[in-house]
Design an enzyme around this catalytic site. Structure first.
Site, PDB file in Angstrom:
ATOM      1  N   CYS A 101       7.474   2.910  -4.410  1.00  0.00           N
ATOM      2  CA  CYS A 101       8.360   2.716  -3.262  1.00  0.00           C
ATOM      3  C   CYS A 101       7.670   1.844  -2.215  1.00  0.00           C
ATOM      4  O   CYS A 101       6.490   1.988  -1.954  1.00  0.00           O
ATOM      5  CB  CYS A 101       8.720   4.054  -2.601  1.00  0.00           C
ATOM      6  SG  CYS A 101       9.751   5.099  -3.611  1.00  0.00           S
ATOM      7  N   ILE A 102       8.452   0.966  -1.613  1.00  0.00           N
ATOM      8  CA  ILE A 102       7.911   0.064  -0.592  1.00  0.00           C
ATOM      9  C   ILE A 102       7.878   0.793   0.748  1.00  0.00           C
ATOM     10  O   ILE A 102       8.782   1.477   1.115  1.00  0.00           O
ATOM     11  CB  ILE A 102       8.766  -1.218  -0.486  1.00  0.00           C
ATOM     12  CG1 ILE A 102       8.729  -1.933  -1.829  1.00  0.00           C
ATOM     13  CG2 ILE A 102       8.273  -2.105   0.629  1.00  0.00           C
ATOM     14  CD1 ILE A 102       9.717  -3.078  -1.938  1.00  0.00           C
TER      15      ILE A 102
END
Length: 102
Positions: A101-102
């Protein structure tokens, strides 16, 4: 940082992820989900339990692996947790943000 959920003071990081999974319980998850406009169902809790189990077994999480889990398919995962299913479900499950996940 600290945040209060279900009357308990919980340790969280700057993005709101629990720093100690042992502080997690269903009442806390319900309150965290409300922040995302999600009402948790049995299916949500099934996904959260799967995520916690994968985390405990040190398995890397991705939307693809969850889609292949047999718990939910990718479409249903997005329906349960709109606005970023893996990021949001991990936060509600009380586990750290997945590396994917960013």
């Amino acid at each position: 940082m600290e945040k209060v959920y279900a009357g308990k003071t919980i340790s969280v990081d700057k993005e709101g992820y629990l720093t100690d999974l042992s502080q997690w319980n269903k009442e806390i998850a319900i309150e965290m989900a409300k922040e995302e406009d999600i009402v948790l169902t049995d299916k949500h809790f099934e996904v959260l339990a799967y995520l916690q189990n994968q985390h405990k077994n040190e398995q890397a999480l991705s939307i693809r692996t969850i889609g292949k889990s047999g718990v939910v398919d990718i479409k249903q995962f997005y329906e349960l947790f709109p606005k970023g299913p893996l990021k949001i479900s991990s936060r509600i499950a009380g586990i750290p943000k997945p590396k994917s996940c960013i």
